[in-house]
Write a protein that holds these residues in place. Sequence first.
Motif, PDB file in Angstrom:
ATOM      1  N   ALA A   1       0.689  -1.056  -0.066  1.00  0.00           N
ATOM      2  CA  ALA A   1      -0.003   0.102   0.201  1.00  0.00           C
ATOM      3  C   ALA A   1       0.933   1.309  -0.217  1.00  0.00           C
ATOM      4  O   ALA A   1       0.648   2.167  -0.462  1.00  0.00           O
ATOM      5  N   GLU A   2       2.033   1.384   0.503  1.00  0.00           N
ATOM      6  CA  GLU A   2       2.887   2.285   0.756  1.00  0.00           C
ATOM      7  C   GLU A   2       3.568   2.596  -0.473  1.00  0.00           C
ATOM      8  O   GLU A   2       3.705   3.704  -1.075  1.00  0.00           O
ATOM      9  N   LYS A   3       4.007   1.658  -1.316  1.00  0.00           N
ATOM     10  CA  LYS A   3       4.395   1.658  -2.684  1.00  0.00           C
ATOM     11  C   LYS A   3       3.390   2.333  -3.535  1.00  0.00           C
ATOM     12  O   LYS A   3       3.610   3.205  -4.234  1.00  0.00           O
ATOM     13  N   GLN A   4       2.103   1.737  -3.497  1.00  0.00           N
ATOM     14  CA  GLN A   4       1.100   2.379  -4.442  1.00  0.00           C
ATOM     15  C   GLN A   4       0.841   3.666  -4.133  1.00  0.00           C
ATOM     16  O   GLN A   4       0.474   4.594  -5.046  1.00  0.00           O
ATOM     17  N   GLN A   5       0.805   4.009  -2.767  1.00  0.00           N
ATOM     18  CA  GLN A   5       0.600   5.554  -2.363  1.00  0.00           C
ATOM     19  C   GLN A   5       1.632   6.544  -2.879  1.00  0.00           C
ATOM     20  O   GLN A   5       1.252   7.525  -3.611  1.00  0.00           O
ATOM     21  N   LYS A   6       3.051   5.837  -3.017  1.00  0.00           N
ATOM     22  CA  LYS A   6       4.063   6.722  -3.411  1.00  0.00           C
ATOM     23  C   LYS A   6       3.868   6.992  -5.199  1.00  0.00           C
ATOM     24  O   LYS A   6       3.992   8.186  -5.648  1.00  0.00           O
ATOM     25  N   ALA A   7       3.381   5.897  -5.668  1.00  0.00           N
ATOM     26  CA  ALA A   7       3.169   5.861  -7.320  1.00  0.00           C
ATOM     27  C   ALA A   7       1.968   6.724  -7.457  1.00  0.00           C
ATOM     28  O   ALA A   7       2.077   7.721  -8.453  1.00  0.00           O
ATOM     29  N   ASP A   8       0.977   6.644  -6.739  1.00  0.00           N
ATOM     30  CA  ASP A   8       0.007   7.444  -6.790  1.00  0.00           C
ATOM     31  C   ASP A   8       0.189   8.975  -6.617  1.00  0.00           C
ATOM     32  O   ASP A   8      -0.446   9.962  -7.195  1.00  0.00           O
ATOM     33  N   PHE A   9       0.911   9.191  -5.603  1.00  0.00           N
ATOM     34  CA  PHE A   9       1.454  10.613  -5.341  1.00  0.00           C
ATOM     35  C   PHE A   9       2.112  11.193  -6.444  1.00  0.00           C
ATOM     36  O   PHE A   9       1.762  12.481  -6.962  1.00  0.00           O
ATOM     37  N   ARG A  10       3.143  10.455  -7.350  1.00  0.00           N
ATOM     38  CA  ARG A  10       3.841  11.076  -8.226  1.00  0.00           C
ATOM     39  C   ARG A  10       2.647  11.263  -9.673  1.00  0.00           C
ATOM     40  O   ARG A  10       2.828  12.340 -10.270  1.00  0.00           O
ATOM     41  N   ALA A  11       1.863  10.416  -9.733  1.00  0.00           N
ATOM     42  CA  ALA A  11       0.825  10.420 -10.713  1.00  0.00           C
ATOM     43  C   ALA A  11      -0.115  11.716 -10.523  1.00  0.00           C
ATOM     44  O   ALA A  11      -0.448  12.416 -11.216  1.00  0.00           O
ATOM     45  N   SER A  12      -0.384  12.003  -9.395  1.00  0.00           N
ATOM     46  CA  SER A  12      -1.317  12.929  -8.862  1.00  0.00           C
ATOM     47  C   SER A  12      -0.709  14.169  -9.050  1.00  0.00           C
ATOM     48  O   SER A  12      -1.228  15.231  -9.248  1.00  0.00           O
ATOM     49  N   GLN A  13       0.424  14.433  -8.820  1.00  0.00           N
ATOM     50  CA  GLN A  13       1.654  15.432  -8.853  1.00  0.00           C
ATOM     51  C   GLN A  13       1.517  16.294 -10.350  1.00  0.00           C
ATOM     52  O   GLN A  13       1.436  17.064 -10.827  1.00  0.00           O
ATOM     53  N   ALA A  14       1.877  15.108 -11.489  1.00  0.00           N
ATOM     54  CA  ALA A  14       1.636  15.369 -12.926  1.00  0.00           C
ATOM     55  C   ALA A  14       0.200  15.779 -13.278  1.00  0.00           C
ATOM     56  O   ALA A  14       0.263  16.833 -13.921  1.00  0.00           O
ATOM     57  N   ARG A  15      -0.903  15.395 -12.536  1.00  0.00           N
ATOM     58  CA  ARG A  15      -2.118  15.646 -12.853  1.00  0.00           C
ATOM     59  C   ARG A  15      -2.259  17.000 -12.539  1.00  0.00           C
ATOM     60  O   ARG A  15      -3.014  17.838 -13.080  1.00  0.00           O
ATOM     61  N   VAL A  16      -1.791  17.252 -11.375  1.00  0.00           N
ATOM     62  CA  VAL A  16      -2.102  18.754 -10.731  1.00  0.00           C
ATOM     63  C   VAL A  16      -1.368  19.751 -11.557  1.00  0.00           C
ATOM     64  O   VAL A  16      -1.858  20.948 -11.880  1.00  0.00           O
ATOM     65  N   ALA A  17      -0.217  19.524 -12.178  1.00  0.00           N
ATOM     66  CA  ALA A  17       0.297  20.438 -13.154  1.00  0.00           C
ATOM     67  C   ALA A  17      -0.327  20.679 -14.306  1.00  0.00           C
ATOM     68  O   ALA A  17      -0.777  21.768 -14.908  1.00  0.00           O
ATOM     69  N   LYS A  18      -0.793  19.519 -14.794  1.00  0.00           N
ATOM     70  CA  LYS A  18      -1.779  19.635 -16.013  1.00  0.00           C
ATOM     71  C   LYS A  18      -2.928  20.405 -15.887  1.00  0.00           C
ATOM     72  O   LYS A  18      -3.299  21.490 -16.583  1.00  0.00           O
TER      73      LYS A  18
END
Length: 449
Positions: A276-293
């Motif tokens: 779950a922690e690994k998935q959370q980190k991946a989701d965080f990076r993906a969310s940062q990209a979505r936030v910039a967009k």
Amino acid sequence: MALDILAMAPLYQAPAINRIGPKTDPSKRPADPLKPLVLSRTKLTTIEAKRIMSILDEAIYKVELVTLLSYVASNREDMEGMLGEDVMRAVREHEDLCQVLLENVRCLKEKERQLQEQKEAEEEGWLRDRLLSIELQKSSLSPLMQQIKDSTKNVLRLLLSNPQAARLLQMQTQGRSAEAQNFIDSLIELRGFLFEKLLTSPMEARDKAQFLQDISRQNSNNQQIIDTLEKELAERMKNRNAEVEKENFVIQELKNHLHQVLKFSENSLVRTKQEAEKQQKADFRASQARVAKIQQEILQLQSQFYNLVMENREAEQALRKKKYKVETEIENWIQKYDTEMGEKQEELEDLDAVHREEKISLEELRRRHKVLVGEFAQIREEREINSKKRMEAEQEMVRMVRAATLIQALWKGYLVRSLLRSKKKRGKGKAKDKEKGKQKGKEKGKGKK
């Protein structure tokens, strides 16, 4: 001792022997299952049994009287008028003897207590003298006790010689002590047992013994059955304990298995947390990209919003001008409407004034019309009345004319008839005169001849 006190000849009228019955409650008789224990007779038949019961009843009666002597002694003033002087004198003597006996017994007990306390410290000769004095004092109690017995017998003789006083004394049951009442109850219970024993015939006694043997035999059989059942119960309890032990073993195994399952679940939980922690980190990076967009899209939308706001402001200015023009026209129309309505209102007020004046004149005319209508109605009523009166007068005149005509006709007829009658009378008179003249002439002619 009680038998010695009560051993005296009966001086009162004992109850009828044939009426002696058990002093027990009939409702407490045994039920049908205990029928062999039920007595077949309720009355004594032999003289010996009746005498025994009579003696026991007499003893109970005397005990009831004797146990109330202490109450009489403590309430002398109240009981003196009820029992008489002789009885009260005997009671006082008896009370004095009892007090002397109690005092001697108290002194004797006190000496024995002192002797027990000083037994170790004193000499042997002195102890022997004290023991001898105590024995002498004990021996002196026997004559005193005999005097008390004689005094008791004397009081009983006096009471039994006066049945009324004995009955009055027997009614004072509240003065009897609890120990004396228990003794009397025991005597009454003994009387019931004795009465039942005397009523039991040899055959009934044998049947009763046989019944008791049957009961004991049945009890032993029941005890054997109970022992057998207890053994079976013990075996079943043993089997049950074995089954419980097996079940406990199974429960222990299940607990161990559950412990292993808990350990496995903890390990799986740790692995799940790591994933779950690994998935959370991946989701965080993906969310940062979505936030910039999304921020870029927000900037674009803000510029579009600014352009739209400017366009809408120009359109709003045009609409505001149009609105101002329309409002001005509306205000002009309102002023024109107010002017016309003012003129119409003045005209309406003038018409209203004219209407009120005409209404006033109309009311006046209506009032006059009502007056004229009333006068006209009155005149018409008067005319109708006058016309009715004229018609009635004319009718009356016609009736009067008819009546006058009829009266005249009748009167004329009457006059004609009267004239005719008078003429007839005159013609008859002339004829008579002629006849008379002829007769006179004849007579004259005869005279001349």
